[in-house]
Write an enzyme that holds these catalytic residues in place. Sequence first.
Site, PDB file in Angstrom:
ATOM      1  N   LYS A 185       0.939  -1.253  -0.038  1.00 53.60           N
ATOM      2  CA  LYS A 185       0.102   0.144  -0.355  1.00 53.60           C
ATOM      3  C   LYS A 185       0.734   0.830   0.141  1.00 53.60           C
ATOM      4  CE  LYS A 185      -1.405   2.968   2.040  1.00 53.60           C
ATOM      5  NZ  LYS A 185      -1.515   4.607   1.461  1.00 53.60           N
ATOM      6  N   GLU A 261       8.809   1.312  11.487  1.00 51.37           N
ATOM      7  CA  GLU A 261       9.326   2.787  11.031  1.00 51.37           C
ATOM      8  C   GLU A 261       8.915   3.440  11.492  1.00 51.37           C
ATOM      9  OE1 GLU A 261      13.109   1.310  11.107  1.00 51.37           O
ATOM     10  OE2 GLU A 261      13.189   0.058  10.997  1.00 51.37           O
ATOM     11  N   CYS A 295      12.092  11.183   8.434  1.00 51.79           N
ATOM     12  CA  CYS A 295      12.513  10.358   9.720  1.00 51.79           C
ATOM     13  C   CYS A 295      14.077  10.714  10.790  1.00 51.79           C
ATOM     14  CB  CYS A 295      11.989   9.233  10.390  1.00 51.79           C
ATOM     15  SG  CYS A 295      13.150   7.957   9.004  1.00 51.79           S
ATOM     16  N   GLU A 392       8.884  16.116  15.389  1.00 47.63           N
ATOM     17  CA  GLU A 392       8.861  15.950  13.782  1.00 47.63           C
ATOM     18  C   GLU A 392       9.492  17.224  13.327  1.00 47.63           C
ATOM     19  OE1 GLU A 392       7.481  12.143  12.369  1.00 47.63           O
ATOM     20  OE2 GLU A 392       9.785  11.764  11.904  1.00 47.63           O
TER      21      GLU A 392
HETATM   22  P1  NAD Z   1       2.037   8.865   7.891  1.00 45.88           P
HETATM   23  O1  NAD Z   1       1.852   7.757   8.963  1.00 45.88           O
HETATM   24  O2  NAD Z   1       0.659   9.595   6.729  1.00 45.88           O
HETATM   25  O3  NAD Z   1       1.652   7.708   6.455  1.00 45.88           O
HETATM   26  C1  NAD Z   1       2.216   6.212   6.073  1.00 45.88           C
HETATM   27  C2  NAD Z   1       1.531   5.555   5.411  1.00 45.88           C
HETATM   28  O4  NAD Z   1       0.720   4.989   6.100  1.00 45.88           O
HETATM   29  C3  NAD Z   1       1.121   5.617   4.580  1.00 45.88           C
HETATM   30  O5  NAD Z   1       0.592   5.392   3.339  1.00 45.88           O
HETATM   31  C4  NAD Z   1      -0.649   6.290   4.393  1.00 45.88           C
HETATM   32  O6  NAD Z   1      -1.645   6.119   3.595  1.00 45.88           O
HETATM   33  C5  NAD Z   1      -0.474   4.939   5.299  1.00 45.88           C
HETATM   34  N1  NAD Z   1      -1.930   5.388   6.875  1.00 45.88           N
HETATM   35  C6  NAD Z   1      -1.970   6.712   7.156  1.00 45.88           C
HETATM   36  N2  NAD Z   1      -2.982   6.552   7.500  1.00 45.88           N
HETATM   37  C7  NAD Z   1      -3.790   5.104   8.084  1.00 45.88           C
HETATM   38  C8  NAD Z   1      -3.987   4.430   8.235  1.00 45.88           C
HETATM   39  N3  NAD Z   1      -4.817   4.608   9.483  1.00 45.88           N
HETATM   40  N4  NAD Z   1      -4.219   2.529   8.356  1.00 45.88           N
HETATM   41  C9  NAD Z   1      -3.493   2.401   7.464  1.00 45.88           C
HETATM   42  N5  NAD Z   1      -2.676   2.984   6.877  1.00 45.88           N
HETATM   43  C10 NAD Z   1      -2.401   4.516   7.083  1.00 45.88           C
HETATM   44  O7  NAD Z   1       3.390   9.305   7.071  1.00 45.88           O
HETATM   45  P2  NAD Z   1       3.424   9.775   6.084  1.00 45.88           P
HETATM   46  O8  NAD Z   1       3.268  11.532   6.284  1.00 45.88           O
HETATM   47  O9  NAD Z   1       3.371   9.433   5.320  1.00 45.88           O
HETATM   48  O10 NAD Z   1       5.483   9.774   6.275  1.00 45.88           O
HETATM   49  C11 NAD Z   1       5.837  10.569   7.286  1.00 45.88           C
HETATM   50  C12 NAD Z   1       6.182   9.753   8.934  1.00 45.88           C
HETATM   51  O11 NAD Z   1       6.806   8.763   8.516  1.00 45.88           O
HETATM   52  C13 NAD Z   1       7.377  10.616   9.585  1.00 45.88           C
HETATM   53  O12 NAD Z   1       6.916  10.157  10.483  1.00 45.88           O
HETATM   54  C14 NAD Z   1       8.382  10.022   9.014  1.00 45.88           C
HETATM   55  O13 NAD Z   1       9.017   9.982  10.677  1.00 45.88           O
HETATM   56  C15 NAD Z   1       8.425   8.741   9.466  1.00 45.88           C
HETATM   57  N6  NAD Z   1       9.038   7.763   8.763  1.00 45.88           N
HETATM   58  C16 NAD Z   1       9.055   7.511   9.263  1.00 45.88           C
HETATM   59  C17 NAD Z   1      10.961   5.871   8.636  1.00 45.88           C
HETATM   60  C18 NAD Z   1      11.625   5.453   9.057  1.00 45.88           C
HETATM   61  O14 NAD Z   1      12.575   4.826   9.019  1.00 45.88           O
HETATM   62  N7  NAD Z   1      11.888   5.217  10.934  1.00 45.88           N
HETATM   63  C19 NAD Z   1      11.159   6.422   7.584  1.00 45.88           C
HETATM   64  C20 NAD Z   1      10.136   7.000   6.770  1.00 45.88           C
HETATM   65  C21 NAD Z   1       9.211   7.910   7.095  1.00 45.88           C
END
Ligand code: NAD
Length: 497
Positions: A185, A261, A295, A392
């Site tokens: 997804k 992650e 992140c 963040e």
């Molecule tokens: P997000 O949590 O909003 O979304 C991540 C993914 O989850 C997307 O595909 C989104 O569509 C999906 N999603 C959102 N709500 C959901 C739900 N209720 N059920 C199922 N799926 C859902 O994060 P983002 O804005 O896309 O990315 C930024 C975040 O990701 C930041 O917090 C960043 O720190 C983190 N990140 C972490 C790492 C790591 O390796 N630790 C790497 C990259 C990004």
Amino acid sequence: MDTAQPQYDVIDQVEKGVLIDGKWRPGAGGATFPVENPATGEHLCEVADATLKDASAALDAASAAQPGWAAVPPRRRGEILRRAHDLLLERIEEFALLITLEMGKSLAESRAEVHYGANYLRWFAEEAVRIDGTWKVSEDGTARVLVTRQPVGPCLLITPWNAPLAMPARKIGPAVAAGCTMVVKPAQQTPLTTAALAGVLIEAGLPSGVLNIVPTSHAAPVTEPLIRDGRLRKLSFTGSTPVGRLLLAQAAETVLRTSMELGGNAPFIVCEDADLDAAVEGAMTAKLRNVGEACIAANRLYAHADVAEEFTRRLVARMSRLTLGAGTDPATDLGPLIDDRQRRRLADLVDETVAAGAQVRAGARMPEGRGYFYPPTVLTDIPTGARITREEIFGPVAAVQTFSTEEEVLRAANDTEFGLVSYLYTRDLNRALRMSERLESGMVGLNRGYVSDPSAPFGGMKQSGVGREGGNTGIDEYLEQKYVAIDMAPSSVSAVS
Ligand code: NAD
């Protein structure tokens, strides 16, 4: 931005449907959602908006393909990944342009992401043939202990928008190597790069049903029933901590294996004995890579009081020289943020910090015109406990604080629920090791502003996550250990007493 034809060729060539059992098709509901260019706000294309019906069909395909895929020899699985790595590098310019168009970062950064993502495929191509087990004599000598490792089974992989190639590659690589099938997804903002990556894997020989993709604009209703479906055996998620918590709660119901992650709030510590040139260079990388939307971005910069002004002055000079613009323009150093929501969130965070007493040393003024740009910004005199130190930032904003003692900075650095990465600059080896041991994070960048490396275990402590991606143990996230107890008849040789 130059919207000349070649930029659209690369969009035209990408599949825009859902991928189920090796076939791209429209979503079951017939709906689509738009993908836009954050540098201009222009509409790039429409992508199939998968429904639960599509997600269920994807899991059907993944479940049906699982036994046959697990039986494919490891060498063959590795060769598919290696071929996909080679294809990605052959097409690096197309992939870089695609990433830049849908995510915004500069072409140079997008090329670096293609290398980074491809290197995960190569790393796991090499790991596929090294899945081993053990054999030993039981403690009392009456049995033999055979330990094997086998694929965990169908996986759901949910990825963010900030690295639309590398994040899926970091999950698909080990899943393929381990012999797992999967449903991916991708983030709503960046579905195109993931679709193009799938195209390369299929071209490299990945059989139908192993990789299924469900882009959607309504994630929760599509993924939650899958997470609760007993056929799913693993959830790997990269994204924000709040969404990670929600998914962990859903996964608890079926005691699903998870890898998380999540978000970070990295401290970047510059001690009084640090090489300041290196520290400024490292801060530029740790703060601005991916337009600060990472992140592992440096979130709280702590400079020792003796060097704080000099460090800040040099950082301001470097950041003020950066050119803000569309990622497709070769002169651009810093692209736009992903969307207007993120830009407004960032602007509010900066305005709130300044209103509470912080000093603006660079930036902090949102440019006019189209696109979701925010300038490189440096703030000092950060009020104690300010929200900017707890959340963040996810943008090109450096918040510099000062400290006087090692104890004080360690306490401040660890005073967060996050624990992904810390950065530390010092020339004193003893201090470097002492402080590295006490920093509560899964990774430490020691005199280095960059920790991402396929050969290293990437992941966090505390609320930054569960599990590690990459490194020697990365493939274990996709494997189950199985122990076979083998009865042994007593030997005809008597034991000496
Ligand atoms: P997000 O949590 O909003 O979304 C991540 C993914 O989850 C997307 O595909 C989104 O569509 C999906 N999603 C959102 N709500 C959901 C739900 N209720 N059920 C199922 N799926 C859902 O994060 P983002 O804005 O896309 O990315 C930024 C975040 O990701 C930041 O917090 C960043 O720190 C983190 N990140 C972490 C790492 C790591 O390796 N630790 C790497 C990259 C990004």
